[in-house]
Each structure stands twice: as structure tokens, then as C-alpha cells.
Design a protein around this motif. Structure first.
Motif, PDB file in Angstrom:
ATOM      1  N   THR A  82      19.275  -2.158  30.695  1.00  0.00           N
ATOM      2  CA  THR A  82      18.469  -0.825  30.255  1.00  0.00           C
ATOM      3  C   THR A  82      17.692  -1.523  28.946  1.00  0.00           C
ATOM      4  O   THR A  82      17.968  -2.429  28.367  1.00  0.00           O
ATOM      5  N   SER A  83      16.507  -0.978  29.118  1.00  0.00           N
ATOM      6  CA  SER A  83      15.402  -1.196  28.333  1.00  0.00           C
ATOM      7  C   SER A  83      14.599  -0.005  27.705  1.00  0.00           C
ATOM      8  O   SER A  83      14.160   0.743  28.470  1.00  0.00           O
ATOM      9  N   GLU A  84      14.522   0.209  26.533  1.00  0.00           N
ATOM     10  CA  GLU A  84      13.866   1.545  25.852  1.00  0.00           C
ATOM     11  C   GLU A  84      14.493   2.704  26.451  1.00  0.00           C
ATOM     12  O   GLU A  84      13.851   3.552  26.936  1.00  0.00           O
ATOM     13  N   SER A  85      15.720   2.676  26.772  1.00  0.00           N
ATOM     14  CA  SER A  85      16.453   4.002  27.129  1.00  0.00           C
ATOM     15  C   SER A  85      16.098   4.014  28.642  1.00  0.00           C
ATOM     16  O   SER A  85      16.291   5.212  29.071  1.00  0.00           O
ATOM     17  N   ARG A  86      15.793   3.073  29.337  1.00  0.00           N
ATOM     18  CA  ARG A  86      15.357   3.150  30.786  1.00  0.00           C
ATOM     19  C   ARG A  86      15.940   2.000  31.785  1.00  0.00           C
ATOM     20  O   ARG A  86      16.141   0.841  31.075  1.00  0.00           O
TER      21      ARG A  86
END
Length: 310
Positions: A82-86
Motif C-alpha cells: 500500500t502506497s499513498e492509500s492505493r
């Protein structure tokens, strides 16, 4: 027929081709709730015994796994994070603990090994954030373990690894162009033609690439009626390729004549995925590798089919 059960679901499987003294496979797990693992599966062909050891994969769900053809301790994975809510899919190069290289690791039957697995060592990320989500990482089949290709969305990226595999740089790339949002779904680096060719799948098409120029050399449009799930080269015949798709068919191609497949298998009601079968010949400690198409929705349970003569 052999059966091996895993607690966690798994879809990623590879043979450890650099291992010359054992028949070994690596399996990567997929879990959202628990830490994911690499399961090392050994087959003792003299005693017909399958044993399992576990290493901890510190990253997310493993969607693809590949073992170095030159160093049995090195492998790559493609995994979710998960990176920046994605959710994004990344690629990385890993090394097993030193005792695995020397063969002095714990017995696979030791319960301590399964309940307290050791961690893989992260060597480097294949940082492709600007190119999209990684679907697979492919090692140069006959190489020294210093070249890999990653397929990320509509990009094929050729990476050079340092001697210690702790750094990776992109040496060349190719882009899949056309209408819509094209994405690679699978690929295989050919062991023939001095390892200068790559085959990829996107949607229902199969494409061949010349890695010296990173240009397309053939395209099989509508190779399958639905998504091409995976493909592989015949290790003994340089022009022959097998593919499998969501149309429940396996097709065999001669890439010199792509108008129609050489043979089609369509007796199954679910999609197929090819599984590499590793045949071990003790004379001279050599391995002979053969490929077969084998139905697989999940590797939560692995069944090892009987070995067939080539």
C-alpha cells in the motif's frame, strides 16, 4: 501422486534451477491478514518424500516468484504493498540466509523452522514506480544472474544487476503501444537464440521481442478467445511456444508460422497455468527441465504429477 498442503493460499511457483544437488521448488504465499512466506519444497526422488521449509517474506502478497539461474540463494518476487492509500505491485531481489547457501540450515521437519522462520534479505528494489505495476520478473535463462526483465503495465524493462545484486539499473526498455490501456499479463525469456528474444502476453495476444533492439518481431493476434494467462518456451525446440488462457485452452505454437497453432488442448473447464517440472538426473549432478501445462487455480494444495519421459 503427491499432495502438499499450505495454511496460506499460494499462486506463485518456480523451480530452483541453480540447485544442482536437489529437486527444489519455491512457493510464495498470498495473505492479507498474516505475514507472507516463501516455502521451499524439496523432493527426495530416492525415497519418494516431499519436505517443506519456510522463510519469511517481509513484504506483501506474492503474485510472482522467480529463482536466479546462477545463484541458488537469490530470487525475485512481485508483491503488493500500500502506497499513498492505493495498492501497487512492486518487484524486488532477495537473498536467502547464509546457512541456506551452505546447506547447513535446519531440518525441514524441525517445527522451530516453520513457527519461527528466518527472514529473506532484501538486496534491492526493482523501482519501477514511474512505469506502473510489476506483473513478473524474468531472469536471463542461460546467464550469470546479472540481467532480469520486469514487465510493468505496458513496459518491458531490462535491468542490469551489480555483482552483489544490491543495485539495479535499467539498460533498455520497450513500450506496448496501441488503443486502450494495454498491459502485459505474462512473459517468458527465451533460452534460445543466445537469449535475445522475449515472448509476452497482453489481453488475447502474444508478442515476440528482439531484446537487442527492444522491437517487436511477431504478433499472434487473438491467440486465445480470452485473456492469455501464461506462456512458456519448449526448452529443446527453439521455435516452439505453449500458451494457456482463460478460454480453458492450451495452445502450442511454431513462431515461424503464427497463422494457427500446431496443437490445441481444450478438454478442461477452467483456466490453465503452466507448472515447471524439474527432473533430476544424478549422473553428473545435472538437471533436465521439462515444461508442461497443468491446471491451477490456486497452489493452496500442490499435487505433483508422475514424471513422464521426454
Amino acid at each position: 501422486m503427491y499432495q502438499l498442503y499450505f495454511v496460506l493460499q499460494a499462486r506463485a511457483l518456480t523451480s530452483q534451477t541453480a540447485e544442482s544437488d536437489a529437486i527444489r521448488f519455491l512457493v510464495g504465499t498470498q495473505s492479507l491478514k498474516f505475514d507472507n512466506q516463501i516455502h521451499i519444497i524439496d523432493f527426495d526422488d530416492e525415497n519418494n518424500i516431499i519436505s517443506k521449509s519456510v522463510l519469511q517474506h517481509q513484504a506483501g502478497e506474492i503474485w510472482h516468484i522467480s529463482a536466479s539461474p546462477a545463484d541458488k540463494a537469490v530470487l525475485t518476487t512481485c508483491y503488493n504493498k500500500t502506497s499513498e492509500s492505493r495498492v501497487v505491485t512492486c518487484g524486488a531481489v532477495w537473498r536467502m540466509p547464509p546457512e541456506w547457501e551452505s546447506g547447513s540450515h535446519e531440518s525441514p521437519d524441525d517445527p522451530h523452522n516453520s513457527h519461527n522462520p528466518q527472514n529473506l534479505e532484501l538486496l534491492c528494489h526493482l523501482d519501477n514506480s514511474s512505469h506502473g505495476n510489476a506483473s513478473c520478473v524474468l531472469w536471463e535463462p542461460m546467464g550469470d544472474g546479472k540481467h532480469v526483465i520486469s514487465l510493468a503495465d505496458n513496459h518491458a524493462l531490462l535491468w542490469d544487476l551489480t555483482e552483489s545484486s544490491t543495485q539495479a539499473t535499467i539498460s533498455s526498455s520497450a513500450t506496448l503501444e496501441g488503443k486502450g490501456q494495454l498491459k502485459f499479463t505474462a512473459g517468458k525469456w527465451s533460452p534460445h537464440h543466445n537469449c535475445t528474444q522475449l515472448a509476452t502476453a497482453n489481453d488475447t495476444a502474444i508478442r515476440g521481442w528482439d531484446l537487442r533492439t527492444m522491437s517487436q518481431i511477431y504478433c499472434i493476434e487473438n491467440a486465445h478467445g480470452q485473456l492469455v494467462r501464461d506462456l512458456d518456451f519448449n526448452p529443446n525446440k527453439q521455435y516452439y511456444l505453449a500458451s494457456c488462457g482463460d478460454d480453458c485452452k492450451v495452445k502450442f505454437w511454431d513462431v515461424r508460422n503464427i497463422n494457427e497453432p500446431v496443437k490445441t488442448l481444450e478438454e478442461h473447464s477452467h483456466w490453465w497455468a503452466p507448472v515447471l517440472r524439474c527432473r533430476h538426473t544424478r549422473t553428473g549432478h545435472k538437471h533436465t527441465h521439462t515444461h508442461t501445462a497443468w491446471p491451477a487455480r490456486s497452489l493452496g494444495r500442490i499435487k505433483q504429477p508422475p514424471m513422464a519421459e521426454d
